[in-house]
Each structure stands twice: as structure tokens, then as C-alpha cells.
Design an enzyme around this catalytic site. Structure first.
Site, PDB file in Angstrom:
ATOM      1  N   ARG A 225       0.853  -1.188   0.000  1.00 56.28           N
ATOM      2  CA  ARG A 225       0.000   0.000   0.000  1.00 56.28           C
ATOM      3  C   ARG A 225       0.888   1.238   0.000  1.00 56.28           C
ATOM      4  NH1 ARG A 225      -3.303  -2.959  -1.478  1.00 56.28           N
ATOM      5  NH2 ARG A 225      -5.297  -3.513  -0.510  1.00 56.28           N
ATOM      6  N   HIS A 273      -1.072  -0.174  -9.813  1.00 57.74           N
ATOM      7  CA  HIS A 273      -1.713  -1.126  -8.898  1.00 57.74           C
ATOM      8  C   HIS A 273      -2.141  -2.401  -9.642  1.00 57.74           C
ATOM      9  CE1 HIS A 273      -3.898  -1.328  -4.790  1.00 57.74           C
ATOM     10  NE2 HIS A 273      -3.783  -2.556  -5.277  1.00 57.74           N
TER      11      HIS A 273
END
Ligand code: NDP
Ligand code: OXD
Length: 310
Positions: A225, A273
């Protein structure tokens, strides 16, 4: 059985079709603030809107369409404690992570990032090879995905290390745990791979102080993250040369804003991502098996420990 589905991308059709294949007894309804009438048996979400919480508070279990649970944990206090939150375990993501991280490590080990720059500049210049024995790879997080990545990296003969919350023993991996083990782990990790869940304990873990403990010329690969990394600190350490380069798949703000300085830094490689995508059919098959097991009164794996946040 009624299942309430929320997809931020609105692309719910294929999810409904795959649920019909894997769990034909379920009636899957797409959440809408105006029309959804509970109670539902199960909810399938990733980052639900606040307005959905009233429905989520009534289900038998909440299934997440990802491995990380931080997007739901922000509502932890509002979801009754007895409702299990069940995340994806692997479901095809571990192999993708193994590919992505192996590629990124090998790219730095073989200096292909530098050859890419030379190639664009029309430069023919062999560079000195890195020593394999000096190219230790440290993986933060030895869970479902981190342990698969470590297995994949064994093939290449790099010294391997791993860091987790609880003590572990893994053949061929020097294991460290807890905050007491972090310094030694970082000081010996030439390549640092972040595969941690985002929790209050791991947020900003990679700040200037901790990243400065990496050996000079280290590399960072973050597939966990964005909020694990203090972004300005990373830029400072890259500009100083303490960190040679970074491969980043995740960011505090996604999509990464166009004006973000990372885009202008050639030593940072950015991907959107995608290091491990949720594979719809595999994921729904896993959820369907768990829904059947719950219906039969059995325990299932992948239940989030909501006190730890992962
Ligand atoms: P797991 O829950 O299986 O593993 C988490 C690991 O992190 C465990 O080894 C755990 O230690 C360790 N850990 C957690 N908190 C701490 C802490 N405070 N100190 C030390 N170690 C800690 O998760 P997964 O492997 O399935 O997924 C990891 C993360 O990868 C996800 O949370 C998500 O953020 C990210 N992800 C990113 C994707 C992408 O496309 N970029 C796709 C999928 C996931 P212990 O074993 O002792 O519990
Ligand atoms: C996940 C993700 O956590 O896609 O599954 O980031």
C-alpha cells in the site's frame, strides 16, 4: 440466499454471471442506495461507500474482493464485531506477485533499468555486474503473498530474509520478527520488498529513519500500500543516492496525480496497482466454497483478525 454486491467500477455483469456458475443457489443483487432492501445473507465488497454500512451491519459475513482489508477496516467500529470479514487468500494473486517481484528484483540485479536508460540514449556500455551474495532481498510480510514471493526468489540464489509480526522458520530464509527485529532486518536488505497489510502499526513504516537503515545503494519494491512509504522521504533518499531506485505499484493517492513528483524521477518505475489483480472467477470460486462451508456450520480460513487489522 441473497448476496449484496458492490463494485466501484460498476462492472457488475460478469460478477453476477460468475456467481451464477459457481453458486447457482444465490440471488446476487447490485447495491444501490435507493433500492437495496435487506436483510441480505452475505455482502461482497472491496471499498464500500459509507451509505452501504447499514446493509453491511446485517449480513452473516462480509467477503472482500481483495487480499488487503484496509479499505473496509476504516469502518471497523461501525461493523458489528460478530460479523466475520473474510478476505481473499491467494485466489491467483500469489503467482502474479511472484512474477512481478521476481522481475523487479532481476531487473535491478542485472542492471536492466540502467541498460534501458542507456538504450534510450544510444549508449553501448557494459556495466559491472552486481555480486549475487551482496544482493540480499528482504521481504516485509511473510503471509500468503510474501511467502510465495520468497519461494519464487529461491530459484535465483540471492540471500533471502523475511520480516513478520510473529516468529517464523522458513528454510533458506533468514527470519526476523517484531519491531525488535526490524533494524537488523533492514540493515541487511539490499532490496526491500514491501508486502505488508496496511494497519496503524505499518502505516509510514518506511519513513526516512527506517529507509536510511538500508545498505547504501538499496532498492525498494512496494507492492503493498502507498501509505507504507513516506513519499517525500523516499524522494529525498533517491536523490541523495542512498536508494538507487524504486519500483512502486501502489500510492497514497490512486491514480497517482499527474503533478506528483514521482512521475518526473527516472529512478522510480511506476505501475498502476497491477502487481496482483483480483481474478474474478478464481475469487468467486473461493467465496462460493466458503459460503457453502459457512452454511454447513464449518469454520473458514481468511477471516480477518479485526483487532490486528489484517
Ligand atoms: P497476509 O495477511 O497473509 O500476510 C501479512 C503478513 O504481514 C504476515 O506475515 C504478518 O505477520 C505481517 N505483518 C502484519 N503486520 C505486521 C507488523 N506490524 N509487523 C510485522 N509483520 C506484520 O497478507 P497477504 O500476504 O495476503 O497480503 C499482503 C498485502 O499485500 C495486502 O494486505 C495488500 O496490502 C497487498 N496486496 C497488494 C496487491 C497489489 O496489487 N498491489 C494485491 C494483493 C495484496 P504474521 O505472519 O506474523 O501475522
Ligand atoms: C488487494 C489489492 O489487496 O488488489 O487485493 O490491492
Amino acid at each position: 440466499m441473497r448476496i449484496l454486491l458492490h463494485r466501484a467500477d460498476g462492472n457488475t455483469g460478469p460478477w453476477i454471471e460468475d456467481f451464477a456458475r459457481h453458486l447457482p443457489e444465490a440471488q446476487v443483487e447490485v447495491w444501490s442506495e435507493e433500492h437495496s432492501q435487506g436483510p441480505y445473507d452475505y455482502a461482497v465488497v472491496w471499498s464500500p461507500p459509507q451509505a452501504m454500512l447499514a446493509q453491511l451491519a446485517q449480513v452473516k459475513a462480509i467477503f472482500l474482493t481483495g487480499a488487503g482489508v484496509d479499505a473496509l477496516m476504516r469502518y471497523n467500529d461501525e461493523i458489528p464485531a460478530h460479523i466475520p470479514v473474510i478476505r481473499l487468500e491467494d485466489a491467483g494473486m500469489a503467482a502474479q506477485m511472484a512474477e512481478y517481484v521476481s522481475y523487479a528484483v532481476l531487473r535491478y540485479f542485472r542492471r536492466l533499468d540502467e541498460y534501458e536508460a542507456q538504450s534510450r540514449a544510444g549508449v553501448w556500455q557494459p556495466l559491472a555486474q552486481h555480486e549475487r551474495a551482496d544482493f540480499s532481498v528482504g521481504v516485509l510480510g511473510m503471509g500468503v503473498l510474501g511467502s510465495r514471493v520468497l519461494e519464487a526468489l529461491k530459484t535465483f540464489g540471492f540471500p533471502l530474509r523475511g520480516w513478520s509480526r510473529s516468529p517464523k522458520q522458513v528454510e533458506g530464509v533468514e527470519c526476523f520478527h517484531g519491531m525488535d527485529g526490524l533494524d537488523t532486518f533492514l540493515r541487511g536488505s539490499r532490496v526491500l520488498v514491501c508486502m505488508l497489510p496496511l494497519t496503524p502499526e505499518t502505516s509510514n513504516l518506511l519513513d526516512r529513519s527506517n529507509m536510511s537503515k538500508l545498505p547504501a545503494g538499496a532498492y525498494l519494491i512496494n507492492v503493498a500500500r502507498g501509505a507504507h512509504v513516506a513519499e517525500p522521504d523516499l524522494l529525498t533518499l533517491i536523490k541523495s543516492g542512498h536508494i538507487s531506485a524504486a519500483t512502486l505499484d501502489v500510492f497514497r493517492n490512486e491514480p497517482l496525480p499527474q503533478q506528483h513528483p514521482f512521475w518526473q524521477e527516472p529512478r522510480i518505475t511506476i505501475t498502476p496497482h497491477i502487481s496482483a489483480l483480483t481474478l474474478r472467477s478464481e475469487s468467486i470460486a473461493q467465496m462460493a466454497d466458503k459460503i457453502r462451508a459457512l452454511g454447513a456450520g464449518q469454520n473458514v480460513a481468511g477471516v480477518v483478525d479485526r483487532s490486528k487489522g489484517y
